[in-house]
Design a protein around this motif. Sequence first.
Motif, mmCIF file in Angstrom:
data_model
loop_
_atom_site.group_PDB
_atom_site.id
_atom_site.type_symbol
_atom_site.label_atom_id
_atom_site.label_comp_id
_atom_site.label_asym_id
_atom_site.label_seq_id
_atom_site.Cartn_x
_atom_site.Cartn_y
_atom_site.Cartn_z
ATOM 1 N N LEU A 51 -10.292 -32.163 5.755
ATOM 2 C CA LEU A 51 -10.085 -32.639 4.203
ATOM 3 C C LEU A 51 -10.554 -31.687 3.190
ATOM 4 O O LEU A 51 -9.654 -31.449 2.207
ATOM 5 N N ALA A 52 -11.717 -31.240 3.440
ATOM 6 C CA ALA A 52 -11.911 -30.012 2.606
ATOM 7 C C ALA A 52 -11.080 -28.687 2.363
ATOM 8 O O ALA A 52 -10.814 -28.363 1.245
ATOM 9 N N ALA A 53 -10.740 -28.378 3.737
ATOM 10 C CA ALA A 53 -9.684 -27.274 3.513
ATOM 11 C C ALA A 53 -8.354 -27.573 2.899
ATOM 12 O O ALA A 53 -7.730 -26.530 2.158
ATOM 13 N N ALA A 54 -7.894 -28.625 3.339
ATOM 14 C CA ALA A 54 -6.592 -29.151 2.682
ATOM 15 C C ALA A 54 -6.721 -29.194 1.315
ATOM 16 O O ALA A 54 -5.866 -28.878 0.739
ATOM 17 N N GLY A 55 -7.519 -29.872 1.020
ATOM 18 C CA GLY A 55 -7.818 -30.225 -0.611
ATOM 19 C C GLY A 55 -8.017 -28.843 -1.217
ATOM 20 O O GLY A 55 -7.322 -28.799 -2.339
ATOM 21 N N ALA A 56 -8.810 -28.080 -0.771
ATOM 22 C CA ALA A 56 -8.864 -26.784 -1.418
ATOM 23 C C ALA A 56 -7.753 -25.927 -1.723
ATOM 24 O O ALA A 56 -7.426 -25.390 -2.737
ATOM 25 N N ALA A 57 -7.062 -25.943 -0.504
ATOM 26 C CA ALA A 57 -5.656 -25.051 -0.726
ATOM 27 C C ALA A 57 -4.872 -25.615 -1.284
ATOM 28 O O ALA A 57 -4.081 -24.996 -2.104
ATOM 29 N N TRP A 58 -4.570 -27.228 -1.389
ATOM 30 C CA TRP A 58 -3.791 -27.696 -2.471
ATOM 31 C C TRP A 58 -4.037 -27.446 -3.797
ATOM 32 O O TRP A 58 -3.134 -27.424 -4.552
ATOM 33 N N ARG A 59 -5.251 -27.346 -4.283
ATOM 34 C CA ARG A 59 -5.768 -27.160 -5.780
ATOM 35 C C ARG A 59 -5.484 -25.496 -6.104
ATOM 36 O O ARG A 59 -5.565 -25.503 -7.223
ATOM 37 N N MET A 60 -5.392 -24.916 -5.097
ATOM 38 C CA MET A 60 -5.337 -23.380 -5.458
ATOM 39 C C MET A 60 -3.915 -23.091 -6.310
ATOM 40 O O MET A 60 -3.203 -23.624 -6.254
ATOM 41 N N PRO A 61 -4.277 -22.226 -7.251
ATOM 42 C CA PRO A 61 -3.075 -21.612 -8.036
ATOM 43 C C PRO A 61 -1.977 -20.928 -7.097
ATOM 44 O O PRO A 61 -2.072 -20.626 -6.083
ATOM 45 N N ALA A 62 -0.672 -21.411 -7.510
ATOM 46 C CA ALA A 62 0.456 -20.954 -6.818
ATOM 47 C C ALA A 62 0.462 -19.357 -6.436
ATOM 48 O O ALA A 62 -0.009 -18.511 -7.618
ATOM 49 N N GLY A 63 0.869 -18.983 -5.303
ATOM 50 C CA GLY A 63 0.750 -17.564 -5.101
ATOM 51 C C GLY A 63 0.466 -16.996 -3.787
ATOM 52 O O GLY A 63 0.713 -18.224 -2.922
ATOM 53 N N ARG A 64 0.659 -16.037 -3.464
ATOM 54 C CA ARG A 64 0.391 -15.383 -1.881
ATOM 55 C C ARG A 64 -1.016 -16.023 -1.266
ATOM 56 O O ARG A 64 -0.794 -16.430 0.106
#
Length: 280
Positions: A51-64
């Motif tokens: 959940l932590a990894a999925a949530g952190a990745a989802w909140r990241m700014p769009a980009g590579r």
Amino acid sequence: MLRWPGNFGKYFAYSGSARSGGHPVAQVARYALWFWWPHAGAWAVALILTLAAAGAAWRMPAGRLRRFCLALLAVNAASTVAFLAYTAAGVDELNQYYIGYFYWSAPVIMILVVLLAGTELLAARWSGPGTTRALVVPWVAVALALAGCAAFAVAPQTRLSTDHADPGDPTATGPVADPSLPAGVARIGALAAGRYAVLAVPQHDAWPAVTGILVQAERTEVPACVAGPAWEFMMTSQFTCTREEVADGLRFSVWTPAGVPRGMPVVYRLRRGIVTNGTK
């Protein structure tokens, strides 16, 4: 490829036989969760990291970097499904964790995603008129990398032994070898008197002592082999006895230290095994 299917064919045949698989779903899940946390509550660790990894990745700014983290999560999901299938169909005993050591990649990837996403989110938050994002990201990444290296350095069971171990030279043997091997194999060779020393392994757990005997015998030109074609997968065909070698050789048995039957004449005691004359 030149010898296809070779051991792949043997493995596929084993995977489809009655000897493999057949594990309940709960056992398969416990086996896989062990690599996330080898203690009680492993399911919670796996859930929190995911959940932590999925949530952190989802909140990241769009980009590579965000696409890269999402790709890591997808790869981790696919590898988990494959590992569960492999455990259910390909692992014979679910108490042998070394078979799945490669699956430690699953929690490591989740931690990597959290660190990458955390670096990106902190950099975006700290960037301001007086700083640039290009300067913040490297410093945060370096700090996290140093913290990870320090944590790994002090963690238990992460040190490798550099002790010198040579069964052919007892004076230079460190604690990772068996200093009694040279004398033990010499005794076996003297009793065999030029014939093959045919090693029977009545107990599966005695195999570590057998490998040491075979290596020392090869180095000192004592002819020795293991009785039974079933051991070829571990000892190789070079050290698996032929019918002629079994018929003409002198039989020995290798036991665990606590497994020698009463009345068996002991030839030599090794650190991890006991060699006796004959079989029983």
